[in-house]
Design a protein around this motif. Structure first.
Motif, short mmCIF file in Angstrom:
data_model
loop_
_atom_site.label_atom_id
_atom_site.label_comp_id
_atom_site.label_asym_id
_atom_site.label_seq_id
_atom_site.Cartn_x
_atom_site.Cartn_y
_atom_site.Cartn_z
N GLY A 1 28.45 -3.45 26.05
CA GLY A 1 27.75 -4.59 26.62
C GLY A 1 26.33 -4.56 26.08
O GLY A 1 26.03 -3.87 25.10
N LEU A 2 25.43 -5.27 26.73
CA LEU A 2 24.04 -5.29 26.27
C LEU A 2 23.44 -3.89 26.27
O LEU A 2 22.71 -3.52 25.34
N LYS A 3 23.73 -3.12 27.30
CA LYS A 3 23.14 -1.78 27.42
C LYS A 3 23.59 -0.88 26.29
O LYS A 3 22.77 -0.22 25.62
N GLU A 4 24.90 -0.82 26.04
CA GLU A 4 25.43 0.09 25.03
C GLU A 4 25.00 -0.33 23.62
O GLU A 4 24.66 0.52 22.78
N ALA A 5 25.00 -1.65 23.38
CA ALA A 5 24.56 -2.14 22.06
C ALA A 5 23.08 -1.84 21.85
O ALA A 5 22.66 -1.45 20.75
N SER A 6 22.28 -2.02 22.90
CA SER A 6 20.85 -1.70 22.81
C SER A 6 20.65 -0.21 22.55
O SER A 6 19.77 0.19 21.76
N HIS A 7 21.43 0.61 23.22
CA HIS A 7 21.34 2.06 23.06
C HIS A 7 21.60 2.45 21.60
O HIS A 7 20.82 3.20 20.99
N PHE A 8 22.68 1.93 21.06
CA PHE A 8 23.02 2.23 19.67
C PHE A 8 21.92 1.78 18.71
O PHE A 8 21.48 2.56 17.84
N LEU A 9 21.46 0.56 18.87
CA LEU A 9 20.46 0.03 17.95
C LEU A 9 19.12 0.77 18.08
O LEU A 9 18.45 1.03 17.08
N ARG A 10 18.74 1.11 19.30
CA ARG A 10 17.51 1.91 19.48
C ARG A 10 17.64 3.23 18.73
O ARG A 10 16.70 3.70 18.08
N ASN A 11 18.83 3.83 18.80
CA ASN A 11 19.02 5.15 18.20
C ASN A 11 19.10 5.12 16.68
O ASN A 11 19.11 6.18 16.05
N ILE A 12 19.15 3.93 16.10
CA ILE A 12 19.09 3.84 14.64
C ILE A 12 17.81 3.12 14.19
O ILE A 12 17.75 2.61 13.08
N GLY A 13 16.82 3.11 15.07
CA GLY A 13 15.49 2.70 14.64
C GLY A 13 14.96 1.38 15.13
O GLY A 13 13.79 1.05 14.87
N PHE A 14 15.76 0.59 15.85
CA PHE A 14 15.24 -0.67 16.41
C PHE A 14 14.37 -0.34 17.62
O PHE A 14 14.77 0.45 18.47
N LYS A 15 13.21 -0.98 17.71
CA LYS A 15 12.25 -0.60 18.74
C LYS A 15 12.01 -1.67 19.80
O LYS A 15 11.24 -1.46 20.73
N ASP A 16 12.67 -2.83 19.67
CA ASP A 16 12.35 -3.97 20.54
C ASP A 16 13.47 -4.27 21.54
O ASP A 16 13.60 -5.40 22.01
N LEU A 17 14.27 -3.26 21.88
CA LEU A 17 15.40 -3.46 22.79
C LEU A 17 15.30 -2.48 23.95
O LEU A 17 15.01 -1.31 23.76
N ALA A 18 15.55 -2.99 25.15
CA ALA A 18 15.54 -2.13 26.34
C ALA A 18 16.95 -1.66 26.66
O ALA A 18 17.91 -2.42 26.56
N ILE A 19 17.05 -0.40 27.06
CA ILE A 19 18.32 0.16 27.51
C ILE A 19 18.27 0.20 29.04
O ILE A 19 17.75 1.14 29.64
N VAL A 20 18.78 -0.84 29.66
CA VAL A 20 18.65 -0.97 31.12
C VAL A 20 19.83 -0.24 31.77
O VAL A 20 20.83 -0.84 32.18
N ASP A 21 19.69 1.09 31.84
CA ASP A 21 20.73 1.92 32.45
C ASP A 21 20.32 2.27 33.88
O ASP A 21 19.35 1.74 34.41
N ARG A 22 21.07 3.17 34.50
CA ARG A 22 20.80 3.47 35.91
C ARG A 22 19.43 4.11 36.11
O ARG A 22 18.79 3.91 37.14
N HIS A 23 18.96 4.88 35.14
CA HIS A 23 17.64 5.52 35.27
C HIS A 23 16.54 4.47 35.21
O HIS A 23 15.59 4.50 36.01
N ILE A 24 16.66 3.56 34.27
CA ILE A 24 15.65 2.50 34.12
C ILE A 24 15.67 1.57 35.33
O ILE A 24 14.62 1.21 35.88
N LEU A 25 16.87 1.20 35.77
CA LEU A 25 16.98 0.32 36.94
C LEU A 25 16.38 0.98 38.18
O LEU A 25 15.69 0.33 38.97
N SER A 26 16.66 2.25 38.36
CA SER A 26 16.10 2.98 39.50
C SER A 26 14.58 2.95 39.45
O SER A 26 13.92 2.68 40.46
N TYR A 27 14.04 3.20 38.28
CA TYR A 27 12.58 3.17 38.11
C TYR A 27 12.01 1.79 38.47
O TYR A 27 11.02 1.68 39.20
N LEU A 28 12.64 0.75 37.97
CA LEU A 28 12.14 -0.61 38.21
C LEU A 28 12.30 -1.02 39.67
O LEU A 28 11.40 -1.65 40.25
N ARG A 29 13.42 -0.66 40.28
CA ARG A 29 13.66 -1.05 41.67
C ARG A 29 12.75 -0.29 42.63
O ARG A 29 12.28 -0.86 43.62
N GLU A 30 12.51 0.97 42.34
CA GLU A 30 11.62 1.76 43.20
C GLU A 30 10.22 1.16 43.25
O GLU A 30 9.49 1.34 44.23
#
Length: 224
Positions: A145-174
């Motif tokens: 999905g968006l998260k997994e595709a963002s994860h892959f692209l970030r890990n090969i050098g793309f810098k403008d994508l957010a990986i909105v996983d449970r850790h990030i969501l927790s941070y934002l919601r808190e």
């Protein structure tokens, strides 16, 4: 909020910079060497297809397990092992969805020449992300999905994508930066990405770096 991230940036900035360099090398040269110490006693050589498989394995699992499997199976294994052998190797490490992930890896393998063309096409990261995650796209990677595709692209050098996983969501919601909705729709994902962009701008870091800092805040590890 900004102060705590600035403190973390000062504390682990060298490790985040090293990881970003490893990502950039992977995207630029097709291979990289990861060193996760001192957070995880693992270092390894990998390639881009192996990184795709890591992201397939990590979805609804953990980065630690994904990294251990990536090292265990290796680039040659991901590219050549049968579904049965992949299933066995993945299950041995305790992954809950071993057969499913093995099947997804083999399906991604069959698409790999086309995916390589897409990655080399010069398209923007968000356009590639949509093509990797859209069920109607010929480039769709099963399980992405968006998260997994963002994860892959970030890990090969793309810098403008957010990986909105449970850790990030927790941070934002808190911090009441996003709604408390249980379901993460595409619209909410993109809204969260915009919020993270603003946070990153205030800190002077990219989305790729910000993800690693927030992940450290939530887990005390700089992984990927």
């Amino acid at each position: 909020m900004q102060d705590e991230l600035l403190l973390i940036k000062e504390k682990v900035g060298q490790y985040v910079d090293r990881r970003i360099g490893e990502f950039e090398r992977l995207g630029r040269e097709g291979r990289t060497h990861y060193d996760f110490r001192p957070f995880l006693d693992v270092d390894m050589d990998t390639d881009i297809f192996s990184e795709l498989c890591f992201c397939i394995l990590t979805a609804n699992s953990s980065a630690v397990l994904g990294i251990k499997l990536q090292k265990e199976i290796g680039p040659e294994g991901f590219m050549n092992l049968s579904v049965e052998e992949l299933t066995r190797r993945i299950a041995e490490k305790g992954h809950r969805f071993a057969r499913q992930r093995a099947e997804r890896i083999v399906k991604a393998r069959s698409k790999w020449p086309y995916l390589q063309e897409l990655l080399a096409s010069g398209r923007k990261g968000r356009e590639i992300r949509d093509l990797l995650s859209d069920p109607c796209s010929p480039y769709k990677v099963e399980g992405f999905g968006l998260k997994e595709a963002s994860h892959f692209l970030r890990n090969i050098g793309f810098k403008d994508l957010a990986i909105v996983d449970r850790h990030i969501l927790s941070y934002l919601r808190e911090r009441n930066l996003v709604p408390q909705n249980k379901t993460l729709t595409r619209r909410m994902y993109l809204q969260a990405e915009q919020v993270l962009e603003r946070v990153g701008e205030k800190l002077g870091v990219t989305l790729a770096e910000l993800d690693l800092y927030i992940f450290y805040l939530k887990t005390s590890k700089v992984l990927k």
